[in-house]
Design an enzyme around this catalytic site. Structure first.
Site, PDB file in Angstrom:
ATOM      1  N   GLU A 141      -1.193   1.019  -1.781  1.00  0.00           N
ATOM      2  CA  GLU A 141      -0.441  -0.197  -1.496  1.00  0.00           C
ATOM      3  C   GLU A 141      -0.889  -0.843  -0.184  1.00  0.00           C
ATOM      4  O   GLU A 141      -0.991  -2.062  -0.095  1.00  0.00           O
ATOM      5  CB  GLU A 141       1.052   0.137  -1.432  1.00  0.00           C
ATOM      6  CG  GLU A 141       1.929  -1.065  -1.660  1.00  0.00           C
ATOM      7  CD  GLU A 141       3.404  -0.701  -1.708  1.00  0.00           C
ATOM      8  OE1 GLU A 141       3.718   0.505  -1.709  1.00  0.00           O
ATOM      9  OE2 GLU A 141       4.222  -1.627  -1.744  1.00  0.00           O
ATOM     10  N   ASP A 142      -1.158  -0.044   0.821  1.00  0.00           N
ATOM     11  CA  ASP A 142      -1.368  -0.592   2.169  1.00  0.00           C
ATOM     12  C   ASP A 142      -2.821  -0.629   2.628  1.00  0.00           C
ATOM     13  O   ASP A 142      -3.112  -1.194   3.677  1.00  0.00           O
ATOM     14  CB  ASP A 142      -0.574   0.238   3.200  1.00  0.00           C
ATOM     15  CG  ASP A 142       0.919   0.132   2.973  1.00  0.00           C
ATOM     16  OD1 ASP A 142       1.335  -0.762   2.215  1.00  0.00           O
ATOM     17  OD2 ASP A 142       1.662   0.949   3.544  1.00  0.00           O
TER      18      ASP A 142
END
Ligand code: MN
Length: 729
Positions: A80-81
């Site tokens: 996600e990051d």
């Protein structure tokens, strides 16, 4: 729980202290990747980001989860990051880790902000049903637990929002999975932010009475220990505890009790080896102390839906202070603390795959065998509802959860978002891939509805057959009702005529309004056009009213005896034919159509006066007529069809000789073509000709020569057909 580890070395030490056989090489590799990827990120606390995945991993080690879960915890935010892909993870750590991280990432896309109870329930269900691997939820819970532990670094507004989510979504989930340790910490932390005043008050009350309470619990424990030592060697484990702050809060604020009145504020727990021992200890406890009526609960014979098992009883000693005693086996104790996570402990080191589902089945079987208990059905239903919901849950790209009945399509989804989204829909994507409009939604998919910018864009009539929910159907119908009156009238009129034709109903135009009067009134239609429009948008469903119309038709237009309008003999019944043919100069005579040439309205015909059987009608080109007209000219009379060439309500059988290539499926194609034209076929027989072609004889019903000509043209278009002729027989 232990102090959060800040470094990987501290985590490794905890891993080594655990009795489990972890693959530390794999875990180290996961750490190294996570460390590298999160290197330049920081937490709100100012600490390096990597402390978060480490802490989450630690929580899961403490729950006894397996190597892959620990690796996934370390990596849970990288997809996600950072620029890491699932494919990268799959290559380095295998499919399980990639799937677990993917699952956690997907859960993060669900919008949790809603405060509605129903929506919270939907979100819990989508969590459960999206996570085919329950470890995803356990990781997510650990993630949330660490975020709650560090919530003090966020601003006031964020604290409240996150705490509310925790209360509505994560606490019930932890409870559902029986992970009491997590549930209580999540609940108490959320509570401390949501109602700090009450939380502090309870903390203070507990603090004030701490010494007194500890003395009391110690006293009970020592009395129990002394008594149980008479029967047990070694003495069972005896623990004392105080109810959680939130547990007390609920009793004080929701049930309006005084702090002093709460019975089970104090609890003593006895842990033994076997179920038999549990009941034995219960007997001893009731012998030593005064049981309080209606406070005994047997969760051993009737476990809670989250697998919790124990005996609970509330008793009172000489001091007049009531307290709860919980009695359970070590195994039950373990399940009570760790819930579903407890069963992961057995997974590694046990031969074969230990599946969670079989564990739940086991619970279910136990429950099923205990039909006598009232609660059992509720418990079974609760498990089924949570783990196999009958609804599907899909999300908008913004993460809002939409719940729909199983079998719903993207059209239903669009209308569930908003009526206008439905009306303007031009296409849909499921998980970013374009899908057809009849695509059935699956739980966990992100559905994107593609809409037209044109405000006048509307639904397609065919959608009525594709969508599943009544909500979508009625919205589509009401759009057609309002927006497309002209189109509806044409469409409805066509549909009615098709249905009438199919049912052999023929009504003169000027009698139609009268014939339909009752149905028009029922559907509040003033004019025929209104009625057609209603059929067009689907307000009037023809298949529902046709049976009655057919009956009405035979009452009004056919014989009182109810003689079938179409007779099965190869020519028309005399009576009907007599109304279709006029024999010059003779009134009311019996007329029948000859079998040799089967005349149709529109054909040139001639009549032959038979001996005692009335007049038989032949085509003027019939071989019989041509060969006999000179032998008895006095018996041939002029006849003609009544009215125009097509009597309004009669059908006539005719035989067609179709010749075509002998190919597979040709007969099926012919039948298909006839069916599409709504032509009734009575007989079809095929044979192969000497030249290799096939000849097919078809017996069909038509209203007259005009219709017959249309059919012949139609059939000639079927692939492989060489000729279509009316059979001379
Ligand atoms: Mn996280």
């Amino acid at each position: 729980m232990a102090e959060s580890a800040k470094t990987f070395e501290e985590l490794l030490a905890i891993i080594k202290d655990s009795e489990k056989n972890y693959n530390t090489a794999k875990i180290s590799k996961a750490y190294e990747l996570a460390e590298k990827k999160h290197a330049d990120q920081k937490r709100e606390s100012g600490e390096p980001y990597i402390v978060h995945p480490i802490a989450v991993a630690q929580i899961l080690v403490e729950l006894g989860m397996d190597t892959d879960t620990i690796c996934s915890a370390l990596l849970h935010d990288v997809v996600e990051d950072t620029d890491t892909t699932l494919e990268d993870l799959k290559k380095s750590f295998g499919e399980d880790v990639a799937n677990l991280v993917d699952g956690v990432t997907k859960l993060n896309q669900i919008a949790l902000h809603s405060r509605e109870e129903q929506q919270a329930e939907n979100i819990r269900k989508i969590f459960l049903s999206m996570s085919k691997d329950i470890r995803v939820i356990i990781i997510k819970l650990a993630d949330r637990l660490h975020n709650m532990r560090t919530l003090c670094y966020r601003n006031e507004q964020k604290r409240r929002a996150v705490s509310l989510e925790t209360m509505n979504i994560f606490v019930p989930l932890a409870n559902r999975l029986g992970i009491t340790k997590m549930k209580e910490e999540l609940e108490d932390t959320a509570f401390s932010y949501l109602d700090p005043y009450a939380y502090n008050e309870i903390e203070q009350l507990l603090e004030k009475s701490k010494q007194e309470r500890e003395d009391f619990i110690e006293l009970i424990k020592s009395r129990l220990r002394k008594r149980l030592a008479m029967d047990f060697d070694p003495v069972p484990t005896i623990e004392g505890r105080v109810k959680s702050a939130y547990g007390i809060y609920k009793k004080v604020y929701e049930q309006g009790r005084l702090f002093e009145e709460i019975y089970d504020k104090y609890a003593v727990r006895v842990i033994v080896n076997t179920v038999t021992e549990c009941y034995y200890v219960l007997g001893v406890v009731h012998d030593m102390f005064q049981p309080i009526p209606n406070r005994f609960k047997d969760y051993i014979s009737t476990p809670k839906s989250n697998m919790y098992q124990s005996l609970h009883t509330t008793v009172m000693g000489r001091e007049g202070i009531p307290f709860e005693v919980q009695i359970r086996t070590y195994e039950m104790h373990h399940t009570a603390e760790y819930g579903i996570a407890a069963h992961w402990k057995y997974k590694e080191g046990v031969r074969g795959k230990y599946k969670l589902d079989s564990r739940l089945n086991w619970v279910r079987q136990i429950l099923d065998t205990q039909q006598e208990s009232e609660d059992v059905e509720d418990i079974v239903r609760a498990i089924k509802d949570d783990l196999a919901p009958e609804d599907v849950f899909a999300m908008t790209p913004k993460g809002d959860v939409i719940s729909l009945p199983l079998g719903s399509t993207v059209i239903d989804f669009a209308y569930a978002i908003h009526t206008q989204v439905g009306h303007r829909m031009t296409g849909a994507k499921a998980d970013k891939k374009l899908v057809p409009l009849d695509y059935e939604i699956k739980t966990g998919e992100i559905i994107e509805i593609i809409t037209s910018k044109d405000p006048n864009h509307g639904p397609n009539r065919a959608w009525l057959n594709i969508c599943h929910t009544n909500e979508a159907k009625s919205k589509i119908r009401s759009w057609f009702k309002k927006e497309r009156r002209e189109e509806n009238i044409v469409e409805g009129k066509d549909e009615l005529e098709r249905e009438f034709r199919r049912n052999l109903i023929r009504i003169p135009e000027n009698e139609l309004a009268d014939f339909l009067a009752l149905d028009m009134k029922r559907h509040s239609c003033e004019t025929l056009d209104d009625f057609y429009a209603s059929i067009g948008y689907g307000g009037v469903v023809l298949s529902k009213i046709m049976p009655r119309l057919k009956e009405e038709y035979s009452k009004r237009y056919l014989q009182p005896e109810g003689e079938p309008q179409f007779s099965e003999v190869p020519y028309h019944s005399n009576r009907r034919a007599s109304s279709g043919i006029i024999v010059d100069g003779i009134d009311n005579c019996v007329v029948k159509l000859s079998q040799c040439c089967s005349p149709l309205p529109g054909d040139d015909i001639i009549g032959f006066i038979t001996r005692g059987h009335g007049v038989s009608i032949h085509k003027k080109d019939c071989v019989n007529y041509l060969s006999q007209k000179d032998s008895s000219p006095e018996r041939w009379v002029d006849v003609h069809w009544a009215g125009d060439n097509e009597p309004s309500n009669s059908y006539y059988k005719v035989v067609l000789d179709v010749v075509g290539y002998d190919r597979i499926g040709i007969l099926a194609d012919i039948m298909q073509s006839l069916q599409e034209a709504r032509i009734m076929t009575h007989e079809a027989s095929a044979r192969v000709l000497k030249n290799g072609n096939s000849s097919i004889l078809l017996t069909i019903s038509v209203a007259g020569t005009a219709e017959l000509q249309g059919i012949i043209t139609r059939l000639k278009k079927v692939k492989g057909i060489l000729s279509v002729d009316r059979s001379a027989k």
